[in-house]
Structure formats: structure tokens, C-alpha cells
Write an enzyme that holds these catalytic residues in place. Structure first.
Site, PDB file in Angstrom:
ATOM      1  N   LYS A  34      -8.296  43.212  -0.157  1.00 27.00           N
ATOM      2  CA  LYS A  34      -8.385  42.212   0.693  1.00 27.00           C
ATOM      3  C   LYS A  34      -7.258  42.024   2.024  1.00 27.00           C
ATOM      4  CE  LYS A  34     -12.518  39.365  -1.130  1.00 27.00           C
ATOM      5  NZ  LYS A  34     -12.517  38.653  -2.457  1.00 27.00           N
ATOM      6  N   ASP A  59      -8.706  43.085  -6.492  1.00 28.83           N
ATOM      7  CA  ASP A  59      -9.817  42.693  -5.711  1.00 28.83           C
ATOM      8  C   ASP A  59      -9.123  41.699  -4.178  1.00 28.83           C
ATOM      9  OD1 ASP A  59     -12.446  42.664  -4.707  1.00 28.83           O
ATOM     10  OD2 ASP A  59     -12.089  40.835  -5.066  1.00 28.83           O
TER      11      ASP A  59
END
Ligand code: NAP
Length: 359
Positions: free
Chosen positions: A228, A224
């Protein structure tokens, strides 16, 4: 009167242009967005459709109900994206927006198609912009048609990280490095871990507080955070790919493929490796932080790093995020953005902010 007014019932008194919206995902973020629609800031938005993965609703009276989220959990029309889009296109509002408050890769892959059909897309879902580079190129091509892609909520929840970076980039200020803590769950874990209690105890606490995904491996894998970092680097003009990023997965290899319940039962196996890393760091007055870093030479890494007490990440609180942008004009000290980097309310606010900006 209800702030969420169904299209057929709404008197035309809005001072700002009306915006018709379809909401995909009525979970934590989507639920918070529905609450925002009932505030003055959401008054010019007309909800014309809402859906979870199982049900949807397009009837004005049902959409205006306060318990729409709970009702969709229990019942509704069968899921059919075409019907939702038809309702949106049938709206008389000038701006038509699809809000993606899911984590669905399948839906994210459709963002370029929706944009090509003249809908704006506002998303908390990072699967497209933070996915394969081909998807990102498709997105850029679709956005060139004059429609708006609101992706503020994909990085830093409600923090203005992406918008600040884009502004610098638009002014010709070149990114030389971005570094920070991009995950609320990692932030919480390492802001609190001091070696006195087992890491697994803290992880269970973070799960109970809702700071992690139901399967915490989704957080601990670092993927994750990598997504980003991809989004940020790409926004600054670097076509970074996942394979360019070195990602440290904190889940031991033997625990990656086991069922979730088995993994949760074996959390204690995480303790010794983290304790050893912590002892090593504190041996020379450093602390552990899970950092993401991209340098303009193309090097990119997300993983555990020992940082000194003087490092900005060493002083983070709670589950805060931190983004430090070094650029040609912020060369002496980085431009730092810090604050709550997770939470349904601030994330929903980022979605609303993107919609208000396009209208
Ligand atoms: N929570 C945060 O603090 C936060 C912060 C920043 C970004 N985000 C991002 O925001 C997104 C949503 O997060 P969340 O915490 O709200 O997750 P969540 O509580 O798990 O909610 C996800 C929602 O998406 C729905 N959904 C899944 N597939 C769908 C489909 N094909 N069509 C329509 N709806 C579908 C789910 O429906 P069912 O209920 O039927 O499964 C559920 O309503 C994620 O991408 C997440 O990474 C979250």
C-alpha cells in the site's frame, strides 16, 4: 424485477450509459459487489461474466440468479479467461469493465493486457500496482491509451485515500510525507493491546473476527502494508521500489517457514517480544502502533513505532485506517483521512464508485 439483468433480457430504460462488467473473484469482496449490483446504484451495470478460481458463468439467466456466488462455488463452466473476455467484447455496452476482486498475482499481471485491449480495469487486487516497478510502468503505459484503471479499493478499502492524494498531486501540491495505519488487522491488534492479555489471545480473536488472512503471517509480515505504501508513493510521483522500504516482520524468523497449523499452534511465541516492546513504550507514556511512513527524501519504513498520546494513530478505534498526507500546502498540519480501512461492503463500494466514475 431483478436489478441484475442479463444482457439479453434487459429493457433499455437506463438513464446512464450501460456498462458491461466481468467479475473475477466472488469471495468476500466479490460477494458484496454482487449485492451492490442489486441496488439502484448498480442498476446500469450488466454482469456478463463472473468467476472464482474454479468455475465461471457467462449465461445470462444463471448470472441473474441471487445465489450466483454459492452456485459458482459448487459448479459452473470451466475457468477460461478467453471465454470471459469474448463475452465482454461481444457486449453492446459502450464501456466494458473487468473487475479484479482476487489477490491473484497471475491475474494482476494481465491488467495491462486487458487495458491494451480496450477494457477498463477496476481492482481491489494490489499485486500489480504494489508489486515490481516494471509492472507499475507497464500499467502506466497501458493507461495512457485512454482506458481507466480504478484502483481506489487497493488502499484503505473504501476510504478516498488515493483519490485525495492524486487530486493534490494534480494541483501541483507536492507530497512531503505520508504516514499512517494502513492495515485493519494491525489497527485492531494494537488499538486493543494493553499488555494485560497475551498478544496471541488478541491475534486469535482478530482471526476469528475475520480481521486477518487465514494465515495471519500474511498480515504480520508487513508486506501488505508495504504494497500500500508503494501504491501511495507511486501515485504521488515517486517511483518507490520494495527494496527501498524497510519492513519490520513481526513473525519471528523461526516461525516464517513452518506450516500454517504449526504456526497457529505456536502463536504464544509472539507474546514475550511484543510484551517487552509494550512495556518499554508505556514506560514513557507511549503506545505501540504499526505505522507506514514515506518521506519525500526517499526514506520509507513500515513497522512498530512508539507514539505519544498526542499522535493521531494513538486514538484509532476498531480496525480503522489512518492516512496523514503532509504536502507543500498542507505543511502545518497534515490532511488526514480516517475510517474503516477494511470490510467487504466498503471495499465493494469503492469498486462500484470507480466504475460509476468512468461511466
Ligand atoms: N476483505 C477485505 O476487507 C478487503 C479490503 C480491501 C482489499 N481487499 C482485497 O480484495 C481482494 C479480495 O479479497 P477477499 O477478502 O474478497 O478475498 P477472498 O474472500 O479470499 O476471495 C478471493 C476470491 O478470488 C477468487 N480467485 C482467486 N484466484 C482467481 C482466479 N485466477 N480467477 C478468478 N477468481 C479467482 C477466489 O476463488 P476461490 O473461492 O475459488 O478460491 C475467491 O472467490 C484481495 O486482493 C484483498 O487484498 C479485501
Amino acid at each position: 424485477m431483478n436489478a441484475v439483468l442479463a444482457e439479453a433480457e434487459c429493457p433499455r430504460v437506463a438513464t446512464r450509459p450501460e456498462v458491461a462488467v466481468v467479475l473475477l473473484g466472488t469471495g468476500k469482496v466479490g460477494g458484496a459487489f454482487l449485492q451492490l449490483l442489486r441496488t439502484p446504484a448498480g442498476a446500469n451495470l450488466r454482469l456478463v461474466g463472473a468467476a472464482n478460481s474454479r468455475h465461471q458463468q457467462t449465461q445470462p439467466a444463471a448470472l441473474a440468479e441471487r445465489r450466483l456466488r454459492e452456485r459458482l462455488d459448487a459448479a459452473g463452466e470451466p475457468r477460461d479467461d478467453r471465454a470471459l473476455l469474448a463475452t465482454l467484447h461481444g457486449s453492446t455496452a459502450q464501456d466494458k469493465v473487468i473487475i479484479d476482486a482476487t489477490a491473484s498475482g497471475e491475474l494482476a499481471a494481465r491488467h495491462p493486457e486487458w487495458l491494451a485491449r480496450g477494457c477498463h480495469v477496476v481492482t481491489a487486487n494490489k499485486a500489480l500496482a504494489g508489486g515490481e516497478i516494471g509492472g507499475w510502468h507497464a500499467l502506466q503505459a497501458a493507461c495512457a491509451q485512454g482506458v481507466h484503471y480504478g484502483d481506489s479499493a487497493t488502499v484503505g478499502a473504501g476510504l478516498p485515500a488515493l483519490s485525495a492524494l492524486r487530486r493534490l498531486h494534480a494541483c501541483g501540491d507536492k507530497l512531503t510525507r505520508v504516514e499512517g495505519v494502513f492495515s485493519g488487522s494491525f489497527s485492531y491488534l494494537f488499538n486493543h493491546y494493553d499488555g494485560r492479555q497475551p498478544f496471541s489471545t488478541l491475534l486469535r480473536e482478530a482471526c476469528a473476527l475475520g480481521y486477518t488472512e487465514p494465515d495471519p503471517r500474511a498480515d504480520l509480515s508487513g508486506e501488505d502494508v508495504a504494497r500500500k505504501l508503494l501504491i501511495l508513493a507511486r501515485a504521488a510521483g515517486f517511483p518507490l521500489q520494495r527494496s527501498d522500504i524497510e519492513v519490520e516482520n513481526l513473525v519471528p524468523e523461526a516461525m516464517r517457514g513452518v506450516p500454517r497449523d504449526e504456526f497457529l499452534g505456536r502463536l504464544g511465541e509472539l507474546d514475550a517480544p511484543i510484551a517487552a516492546r509494550h512495556a518499554n513504550a508505556s514506560g514513557h507514556d507511549h503506545v505501540l502502533r504499526y505505522l507506514a511512513r514515506f518521506d519525500a527524501d526517499g526514506s520509507a519504513r513500515v513497522g512498530l513505532v512508539e507514539v505519544p498520546a498526542t499522535h493521531p494513530a494513538a486514538h484509532l478505534l476498531g480496525a480503522d485506517n489512518l492516512f496523514a498526507f503532509s504536502t507543500t500546502r498542507y505543511a502545518q498540519r497534515p490532511l488526514v483521512i480516517q475510517g474503516a480501512g477494511a470490510g467487504p461492503e466498503v471495499t465493494a463500494q469503492a469498486l462500484l464508485g470507480d466504475i460509476l466514475a468512468l461511466a
